[in-house]
Write a protein that holds these residues in place. Sequence first.
Motif, mmCIF file in Angstrom:
data_model
loop_
_atom_site.group_PDB
_atom_site.id
_atom_site.type_symbol
_atom_site.label_atom_id
_atom_site.label_comp_id
_atom_site.label_asym_id
_atom_site.label_seq_id
_atom_site.Cartn_x
_atom_site.Cartn_y
_atom_site.Cartn_z
ATOM 1 N N HIS A 1 0.840 -1.191 0.000
ATOM 2 C CA HIS A 1 0.000 0.000 0.000
ATOM 3 C C HIS A 1 0.883 1.252 0.000
ATOM 4 N N LYS A 2 0.753 2.075 -1.037
ATOM 5 C CA LYS A 2 1.556 3.293 -1.141
ATOM 6 C C LYS A 2 0.826 4.417 -0.409
ATOM 7 N N VAL A 3 1.542 5.053 0.549
ATOM 8 C CA VAL A 3 0.908 6.074 1.386
ATOM 9 C C VAL A 3 1.857 7.252 1.624
ATOM 10 N N PHE A 4 1.246 8.419 1.867
ATOM 11 C CA PHE A 4 1.972 9.572 2.389
ATOM 12 C C PHE A 4 2.001 9.384 3.897
ATOM 13 N N THR A 5 3.164 9.482 4.524
ATOM 14 C CA THR A 5 3.224 9.293 5.977
ATOM 15 C C THR A 5 3.758 10.534 6.682
ATOM 16 N N PHE A 6 3.220 10.775 7.847
ATOM 17 C CA PHE A 6 3.681 11.805 8.775
ATOM 18 C C PHE A 6 4.006 11.068 10.066
ATOM 19 N N THR A 7 5.296 10.923 10.375
ATOM 20 C CA THR A 7 5.729 10.166 11.547
ATOM 21 C C THR A 7 6.317 11.119 12.574
ATOM 22 N N GLU A 8 5.851 11.009 13.811
ATOM 23 C CA GLU A 8 6.360 11.875 14.870
ATOM 24 C C GLU A 8 7.878 11.827 14.892
ATOM 25 N N HIS A 9 8.469 12.981 15.051
ATOM 26 C CA HIS A 9 9.919 13.142 14.984
ATOM 27 C C HIS A 9 10.459 13.333 16.402
ATOM 28 N N ARG A 10 11.579 12.725 16.696
ATOM 29 C CA ARG A 10 12.255 12.867 17.999
ATOM 30 C C ARG A 10 11.372 12.456 19.171
ATOM 31 N N THR A 11 10.854 11.251 19.084
ATOM 32 C CA THR A 11 10.070 10.705 20.177
ATOM 33 C C THR A 11 10.381 9.213 20.297
ATOM 34 N N VAL A 12 10.223 8.664 21.479
ATOM 35 C CA VAL A 12 10.582 7.274 21.729
ATOM 36 C C VAL A 12 9.644 6.311 21.001
ATOM 37 N N HIS A 13 8.348 6.560 21.056
ATOM 38 C CA HIS A 13 7.355 5.698 20.418
ATOM 39 C C HIS A 13 6.562 6.532 19.408
ATOM 40 N N PRO A 14 7.134 6.738 18.221
ATOM 41 C CA PRO A 14 6.478 7.623 17.254
ATOM 42 C C PRO A 14 5.183 7.047 16.696
ATOM 43 N N GLU A 15 4.199 7.900 16.584
ATOM 44 C CA GLU A 15 2.919 7.569 15.959
ATOM 45 C C GLU A 15 3.028 7.956 14.486
ATOM 46 N N THR A 16 2.466 7.137 13.611
ATOM 47 C CA THR A 16 2.473 7.438 12.184
ATOM 48 C C THR A 16 1.054 7.712 11.718
ATOM 49 N N TYR A 17 0.894 8.812 11.010
ATOM 50 C CA TYR A 17 -0.367 9.201 10.405
ATOM 51 C C TYR A 17 -0.187 9.059 8.902
ATOM 52 N N TYR A 18 -1.233 8.645 8.204
ATOM 53 C CA TYR A 18 -1.034 8.416 6.778
ATOM 54 C C TYR A 18 -2.252 8.798 5.954
ATOM 55 N N LEU A 19 -1.979 9.074 4.685
ATOM 56 C CA LEU A 19 -2.997 9.316 3.672
ATOM 57 C C LEU A 19 -2.726 8.345 2.537
ATOM 58 N N LYS A 20 -3.740 7.621 2.125
ATOM 59 C CA LYS A 20 -3.550 6.663 1.028
ATOM 60 C C LYS A 20 -3.321 7.390 -0.281
ATOM 61 N N MET A 21 -2.434 6.835 -1.069
ATOM 62 C CA MET A 21 -2.127 7.388 -2.386
ATOM 63 C C MET A 21 -2.894 6.641 -3.457
ATOM 64 N N GLU A 22 -3.091 7.358 -4.550
ATOM 65 C CA GLU A 22 -3.652 6.724 -5.734
ATOM 66 C C GLU A 22 -2.665 6.952 -6.868
ATOM 67 N N ASP A 23 -3.148 7.193 -8.072
ATOM 68 C CA ASP A 23 -2.263 7.303 -9.226
ATOM 69 C C ASP A 23 -1.687 8.702 -9.444
ATOM 70 N N GLU A 24 -2.229 9.714 -8.827
ATOM 71 C CA GLU A 24 -1.760 11.097 -8.999
ATOM 72 C C GLU A 24 -0.404 11.283 -8.314
ATOM 73 N N LEU A 25 0.540 11.923 -9.012
ATOM 74 C CA LEU A 25 1.893 12.097 -8.471
ATOM 75 C C LEU A 25 2.120 13.460 -7.828
ATOM 76 N N ASP A 26 1.298 14.458 -8.149
ATOM 77 C CA ASP A 26 1.481 15.805 -7.609
ATOM 78 C C ASP A 26 0.646 16.007 -6.351
ATOM 79 N N PHE A 27 1.204 16.759 -5.414
ATOM 80 C CA PHE A 27 0.475 17.125 -4.203
ATOM 81 C C PHE A 27 0.997 18.475 -3.725
ATOM 82 N N GLN A 28 0.261 19.082 -2.802
ATOM 83 C CA GLN A 28 0.642 20.397 -2.289
ATOM 84 C C GLN A 28 0.495 20.437 -0.772
#
Length: 173
Positions: free
Chosen positions: A27-54
Motif C-alpha cells: 500500500h503506497k501512502v503519504f506518511t507523517f511520523t512523529e519526529h524525535r520521540t521514543v514511540h512515534p505515531e504514524t499518520y497516513y494518507l492513502k495514495m492513488e495514481d496522482e503524483l502531484d500534491f501540495q
Amino acid sequence: MKKKKVILPILLSALLIVLVYFFLPIHKVFTFTEHRTVHPETYYLKMEDELDFQIRYVHSIFLTDVIETYRLTDENDIQLLSMQYEDVGIGLPGYAEEGQSLSVKDGMYTLTYENNIINSFVLFVGDVNTDLAFRYKGHEVDLKTYLTRGKSYTFRVQRQSFYQLMKGVKMNG
C-alpha cells in the motif's frame, strides 16, 4: 481420509495468501511520523495514481497563504516543484539561488526549483491558529485536525503493509 488431505493444502494456501497480504508492504501512502520521540505515531494518507500534491499553510508573520507544490519520482522520492507566496521575508525569498528561478505575476511570487529531490522532510506544526493543509487529488486535509501542534513530523512516501496501516492513524476517511 482423502477429504482431509485435500482440505489441508487448501487451508494452508489460503492462510499463506492472507499472511502475505497482511505483512507485504503493497500500500503506497503519504506518511507523517512523529519526529524525535521514543514511540512515534504514524499518520497516513492513502495514495492513488496522482503524483502531484501540495502543502498549503498560512505564514505565521505575514498571515498569507504559501503553497508548496511537489511531485513524486519513480523511486518514491519527493521533488519540490515550486513555492507560491504574496510577501517576501523570513522563509519567503525575494531572489532565486542557483537551481531556482523566481517570477512575479499579479503580486504573486513563484519560486521554481529545477532539480530539488529529497527522500523526506521534517514538517513542524506550529502552535498558532493558522491553516496547515495537505492537498491531493482535489481534496484538502486539515493537518492540524490530526497532527499535534508544537510537534515535528517526518514526511515521506512509503509502501506499507496492511499490518503497518492498522497501527497508524488514517487521515482521509
